[in-house]
Each structure stands twice: as C-alpha cells, then as structure tokens.
Scaffold this motif. Structure first.
Motif, mmCIF file in Angstrom:
data_model
loop_
_atom_site.group_PDB
_atom_site.id
_atom_site.type_symbol
_atom_site.label_atom_id
_atom_site.label_comp_id
_atom_site.label_asym_id
_atom_site.label_seq_id
_atom_site.Cartn_x
_atom_site.Cartn_y
_atom_site.Cartn_z
ATOM 1 N N ALA A 23 0.905 -1.575 -0.054
ATOM 2 C CA ALA A 23 -0.151 0.072 0.097
ATOM 3 C C ALA A 23 0.950 1.369 -0.179
ATOM 4 O O ALA A 23 1.812 1.569 0.564
ATOM 5 N N LEU A 24 0.990 2.152 -0.953
ATOM 6 C CA LEU A 24 1.474 3.694 -0.830
ATOM 7 C C LEU A 24 0.600 4.494 -1.137
ATOM 8 O O LEU A 24 -0.635 4.564 -0.633
ATOM 9 N N SER A 25 0.924 5.118 -0.626
ATOM 10 C CA SER A 25 0.948 6.875 0.139
ATOM 11 C C SER A 25 2.180 7.638 -0.552
ATOM 12 O O SER A 25 3.457 7.154 -0.401
ATOM 13 N N GLY A 26 1.379 8.490 -0.768
ATOM 14 C CA GLY A 26 2.301 10.052 -0.683
ATOM 15 C C GLY A 26 2.844 10.137 -2.095
ATOM 16 O O GLY A 26 3.799 11.274 -2.261
ATOM 17 N N VAL A 27 2.241 8.685 -3.169
ATOM 18 C CA VAL A 27 2.974 8.799 -4.215
ATOM 19 C C VAL A 27 1.455 8.424 -5.186
ATOM 20 O O VAL A 27 0.888 7.055 -4.194
ATOM 21 N N SER A 28 1.060 7.986 -6.282
ATOM 22 C CA SER A 28 0.251 7.407 -7.361
ATOM 23 C C SER A 28 0.681 6.306 -7.546
ATOM 24 O O SER A 28 1.678 6.961 -8.547
ATOM 25 N N VAL A 29 0.236 5.127 -7.737
ATOM 26 C CA VAL A 29 0.892 3.907 -8.801
ATOM 27 C C VAL A 29 0.555 4.488 -9.905
ATOM 28 O O VAL A 29 1.198 3.779 -11.244
ATOM 29 N N SER A 30 -0.165 5.255 -10.288
ATOM 30 C CA SER A 30 -0.966 6.192 -11.737
ATOM 31 C C SER A 30 0.165 7.104 -12.233
ATOM 32 O O SER A 30 -0.351 7.133 -13.356
ATOM 33 N N SER A 31 0.898 7.079 -11.716
ATOM 34 C CA SER A 31 2.182 8.363 -11.901
ATOM 35 C C SER A 31 3.721 7.763 -11.627
ATOM 36 O O SER A 31 4.145 8.784 -12.852
ATOM 37 N N VAL A 32 4.075 6.842 -11.231
ATOM 38 C CA VAL A 32 5.276 6.595 -11.403
ATOM 39 C C VAL A 32 5.532 5.008 -12.081
ATOM 40 O O VAL A 32 4.515 4.410 -11.123
ATOM 41 N N CYS A 33 6.921 5.153 -11.803
ATOM 42 C CA CYS A 33 7.436 3.380 -12.280
ATOM 43 C C CYS A 33 7.405 2.823 -10.295
ATOM 44 O O CYS A 33 7.798 3.127 -9.739
ATOM 45 N N VAL A 34 6.517 1.453 -10.109
ATOM 46 C CA VAL A 34 6.953 0.755 -9.033
ATOM 47 C C VAL A 34 6.983 -0.615 -9.414
ATOM 48 O O VAL A 34 6.733 -1.536 -10.468
ATOM 49 N N GLY A 35 7.050 -1.050 -8.756
ATOM 50 C CA GLY A 35 8.257 -2.921 -8.266
ATOM 51 C C GLY A 35 8.546 -3.497 -7.065
ATOM 52 O O GLY A 35 8.130 -2.887 -5.605
ATOM 53 N N TRP A 36 8.799 -4.594 -7.497
ATOM 54 C CA TRP A 36 9.145 -5.503 -6.719
ATOM 55 C C TRP A 36 10.636 -6.113 -6.669
ATOM 56 O O TRP A 36 11.236 -5.851 -7.949
ATOM 57 N N PHE A 37 11.149 -5.891 -5.837
ATOM 58 C CA PHE A 37 12.544 -6.787 -5.306
ATOM 59 C C PHE A 37 12.757 -7.535 -4.875
ATOM 60 O O PHE A 37 12.213 -7.336 -4.033
ATOM 61 N N ARG A 38 14.490 -8.330 -4.588
ATOM 62 C CA ARG A 38 14.711 -9.139 -3.730
ATOM 63 C C ARG A 38 15.442 -9.349 -3.087
ATOM 64 O O ARG A 38 16.658 -9.151 -4.309
ATOM 65 N N GLN A 39 15.442 -9.680 -2.128
ATOM 66 C CA GLN A 39 17.040 -10.186 -1.477
ATOM 67 C C GLN A 39 17.024 -11.117 -0.858
ATOM 68 O O GLN A 39 16.383 -11.325 0.252
ATOM 69 N N ALA A 40 18.652 -11.910 -1.157
ATOM 70 C CA ALA A 40 18.555 -13.295 -0.571
ATOM 71 C C ALA A 40 19.688 -12.777 0.168
ATOM 72 O O ALA A 40 20.184 -12.354 0.275
ATOM 73 N N PRO A 41 19.969 -13.989 1.542
ATOM 74 C CA PRO A 41 21.428 -13.714 2.351
ATOM 75 C C PRO A 41 22.730 -13.486 1.608
ATOM 76 O O PRO A 41 22.702 -14.340 0.544
#
Length: 123
Positions: A23-41
């Motif tokens: 859930a985002l606030s302060g920025v709109s998903v309809s205006s900017v790029c958003v994504g998922w990253f992951r980090q393993a040990p």
C-alpha cells in the motif's frame, strides 16, 4: 512523504503460491513506476518485476511465467502474485517506487522502499 507498507509473505512448500501487497501513500501508482525487488542472504538486492503507469510490465528472467505484478490504481496498491515457488525464490521482498514514470531494474533508481516481507520456500 512517500510511504510503502507491505503485507503478505510467509512460508510455503515448493510448488505453492503466495501474494504480496504494498500500500502506497504520498505517491500514486498511476503516475510513477513501481516494482518489486528481492534480496537473499549474502546477495545483492535485485529487481523481480516492475510496472509503469500504463501497466507495462517487465520481469526478471528467473520469474517470467511464474510471477505476476499488478496494481490497483483506486486503492493505490501494488501486488505480486507468486506461483510455482521454488527454494531459490526464498528472500526478503521489497516493494519500491521511483520518482519517474520510466521503469528500470537498477536499485539506485528507486527512492521509496517498503519494509520488506520474508518469503521462505521449503523443498
């Protein structure tokens, strides 16, 4: 102030599915790029998938055909549906927002980050 709050994640057996939400606030998903990253040990944080304001998606080769990124503009929420999970998918997953409508896979291009969600896949 940009805030990203994640939910979901957990433990699952190989072949199972999980869904992450952000859930985002302060920025709109309809205006900017958003994504998922992951980090393993002991590994670098790496891009998993991105979605731009026009809903154009991009995926890392390792998750193509198994993961689906989506967003709900009305709820200002980002999702990651993960299917056919395998132990190599185990990591902490982070949602991210970029101050641009152009998506990249570079971690340094993203300024807003979620708190991280642990995903553990057992064999």
């Amino acid at each position: 102030q940009v805030q990203l709050v994640e939910s979901g994640g957990g433990s699952v057996q190989a072949g199972g599915s999980l869904r992450l939400s952000c859930a985002l606030s302060g920025v709109s998903v309809s205006s900017v790029c958003v994504g998922w990253f992951r980090q393993a040990p002991r590994e670098e944080r790496a891009a998993v998938a991105t979605i731009d304001p026009f809903s154009v998606t991009n995926y890392a080769d390792s998750v193509k055909g198994r993961f689906t990124i989506s967003k709900d503009n009305a709820k200002n929420t980002l999702y990651l549906q993960m299917n056919s999970l395998n132990p190599e998918d185990s990591a902490t997953y982070y949602c991210a927002a970029r101050g641009s409508n152009r998506c990249t896979f570079r971690r340094s291009d993203y300024s807003g980050w979620g708190q991280g969600s642990q995903v553990t896949v057992s064999s």
